[in-house]
Scaffold this active site. Structure first.
Site, mmCIF file in Angstrom:
data_model
loop_
_atom_site.group_PDB
_atom_site.id
_atom_site.type_symbol
_atom_site.label_atom_id
_atom_site.label_comp_id
_atom_site.label_asym_id
_atom_site.label_seq_id
_atom_site.Cartn_x
_atom_site.Cartn_y
_atom_site.Cartn_z
ATOM 1 C CG ASP A 116 18.294 66.440 44.034
ATOM 2 O OD1 ASP A 116 17.491 65.733 44.672
ATOM 3 O OD2 ASP A 116 19.533 66.446 44.234
ATOM 4 C CB SER A 119 21.111 68.576 46.220
ATOM 5 O OG SER A 119 20.568 68.784 44.919
ATOM 6 C CG ASN A 121 24.777 74.132 45.886
ATOM 7 O OD1 ASN A 121 24.744 73.464 46.917
ATOM 8 N ND2 ASN A 121 25.364 75.319 45.822
ATOM 9 C CD1 TRP A 123 25.353 70.404 40.534
ATOM 10 C CD2 TRP A 123 26.097 70.107 38.442
ATOM 11 N NE1 TRP A 123 25.247 69.066 40.244
ATOM 12 C CE2 TRP A 123 25.702 68.857 38.968
ATOM 13 C CE3 TRP A 123 26.601 70.154 37.143
ATOM 14 C CZ2 TRP A 123 25.783 67.674 38.236
ATOM 15 C CZ3 TRP A 123 26.680 68.977 36.402
ATOM 16 C CH2 TRP A 123 26.284 67.756 36.948
ATOM 17 C CE1 TYR A 159 26.820 63.616 42.510
ATOM 18 C CE2 TYR A 159 28.671 65.102 42.110
ATOM 19 C CZ TYR A 159 27.308 64.862 42.162
ATOM 20 O OH TYR A 159 26.430 65.882 41.874
ATOM 21 C CG ASP A 301 15.979 62.991 47.239
ATOM 22 O OD1 ASP A 301 15.899 63.933 46.431
ATOM 23 O OD2 ASP A 301 17.042 62.391 47.475
ATOM 24 C CB THR A 304 16.466 59.251 45.773
ATOM 25 O OG1 THR A 304 17.540 59.983 46.379
ATOM 26 C CG2 THR A 304 16.697 57.773 45.984
#
Length: 416
Positions: A116, A119, A121, A123, A159, A301, A304
């Site tokens: 992505d 963003s 991070n 996780w 979110y 992006d 998205t």
């Protein structure tokens, strides 16, 4: 659109020179082959999206209602809460998503992640996660890794339907042969609602700038650069939008592949280092400037799937292309694709044109073709917005190179 002109490629001979200068091409091909171990290629696999799965099971409208979302009038205020916000709609898609494999720990524990650029991070679910969604996905076992270190910092991303929360840990992360040492990442212990229950990815690996990282965690690609694991401070993304192809796409670290695009890369300066944010000159519909007449900001992006913009403008866009509300979405008549207008994004003086076939998505519903608009309203208020988001619908048509060394994005038409 082929053969877009632009600035010279600073890293490698352009695709056109490869074809014209045969002796040089042979030499460069040999050099390129020798350098292949430094250019790890992450295969991107195409999966059905959550939205597609829900539609096939006749549950999409029920999902919208359960999440209090009206996709026809949908807006989301990404500043509504103090934590870092990720628009929920980013991870639903209309057609397909593109995922790859990584591993964490020693011995390696494998995860499917969404790469992505919106963003920063990394996780993955923790073995201690209490949410139902985690039970359906691979989970990280810290005690099973000899290289794991607990950091313990709380982690939270907000979110639309709740927060994803957990703690920060540190371990080695391997992406297609590149092993990043002491990479901090989030181990989720709670995931919101049913958002990720049916998702076909376990976690997310962010590729945006460090300023977007929650808890000040150094992003994976920044550690790749700092640990001299890539030849060049760039990565590139190819997405194959052909549903009949077995190749989903490719993420390449440290370089780019001229065989995936035609002409030369056109470089666009990053205007703000957070997202991969660039300036749009204007947006034309059917050859007429219809939006962004005085310029506006956009981000490129991979997280998205659609092309999003301010809700007011997107509603006008739907009218221009003949899209009408249907079951909570904007649908178009599949038989009209050949007469629908082109949509052109002018970026740094270069037109990037999407045909109706490119900006619509075709599915089957009850054995009949069903076409939906690839545009979605999303309000991102200041200081982040307003922003247009050039998601997978755009990236699938234009090979994208993300250059951290020069803070710019390279774009060129994808080779079909």
């Amino acid at each position: 659109m082929t053969g877009i002109g632009g600035s010279a490629n600073p890293y490698s001979t352009s695709a056109s020179l490869f074809l014209i200068l045969v002796p040089q091409f042979l030499l460069l091909r040999t050099m390129f082959t020798r350098r292949m171990p430094s250019f790890p290629r992450v295969p991107l696999r195409r999966h059905k999206s959550l939205r597609k799965i829900l539609r096939e099971h006749g549950q999409l409208a029920k999902f919208w209602k359960a999440q209090n979302l009206d996709m026809v009038h949908y807006t989301e205020d990404c500043s509504a809460v103090p934590e870092t916000n990720e628009p929920l709609i980013n991870y639903l898609d209309v057609s397909y998503r593109y995922f790859g494999q990584i591993s964490i720990g020693t011995p390696p524990q494998n995860f499917t992640v969404l790469f992505d650029t919106g963003s920063s991070n990394l996780w993955v679910p923790s073995i201690y996660c209490v949410s139902k969604a985690c039970a359906e996905h691979s989970r990280f076992h810290p005690s099973d890794s000899s290289t794991y270190s607990e950091i313990g910092t709380p982690f939270s991303i907000q979110y639309g339907t709740g927060s994803l929360s957990g703690i920060i840990g540190s371990d080695q992360v391997t992406v297609e042969g590149i092993t990043v040492n002491s990479q901090q990442f989030a181990e989720s212990v709670s995931e919101p609602g049913n958002t990720f229950l049916d998702a076909e990815f376990d976690g997310i690996l962010g590729l945006a700038y460090p300023s977007l990282a929650v808890d000040g965690v150094t992003p994976v690609f920044d550690n790749m650069m700092a640990q001299n694991l890539v030849d060049l401070p760039i990565f590139s993304v190819y997405m194959n939008r052909n549903p009949d192809s077995s190749v989903g796409g490719e993420l390449l670290f440290g370089g780019f592949d001229p065989s995936h695009f035609s002409g030369t890369l056109n470089w666009v300066p990053v205007t703000k280092q957070g997202y991969w944010q660039i300036q749009l000159d204007n947006i034309q519909v059917g050859g007429t400037v219809s939006f962004c007449a005085d310029g506006c900001q956009a981000i490129v992006d991979t997280g998205t799937s659609l092309i999003t913009g301010p809700s007011k403008e997107i509603k006008e866009m739907q009218n221009y292309i003949g899209a009408v509300p249907m079951d909570g979405e904007y649908a178009v008549e599949c038989n009209n694709l050949n007469v629908m207008p082109d949509v052109t994004f002018t970026i740094n003086g270069i037109p990037y044109t999407l045909s109706a076939q490119a900006y619509t998505l075709m599915d089957n519903s009850g054995g009949m073709p069903f076409c939906t608009s690839g545009f979605q309203g999303l309000n991102m208020p200041p200081p982040a917005g307003p922003l247009w988001i050039l998601g997978d619908v755009f990236i699938g048509q234009f090979y994208s190179v993300f250059d951290r060394g020069n803070n710019r994005v390279g774009l060129a038409p994808v080779v079909p």
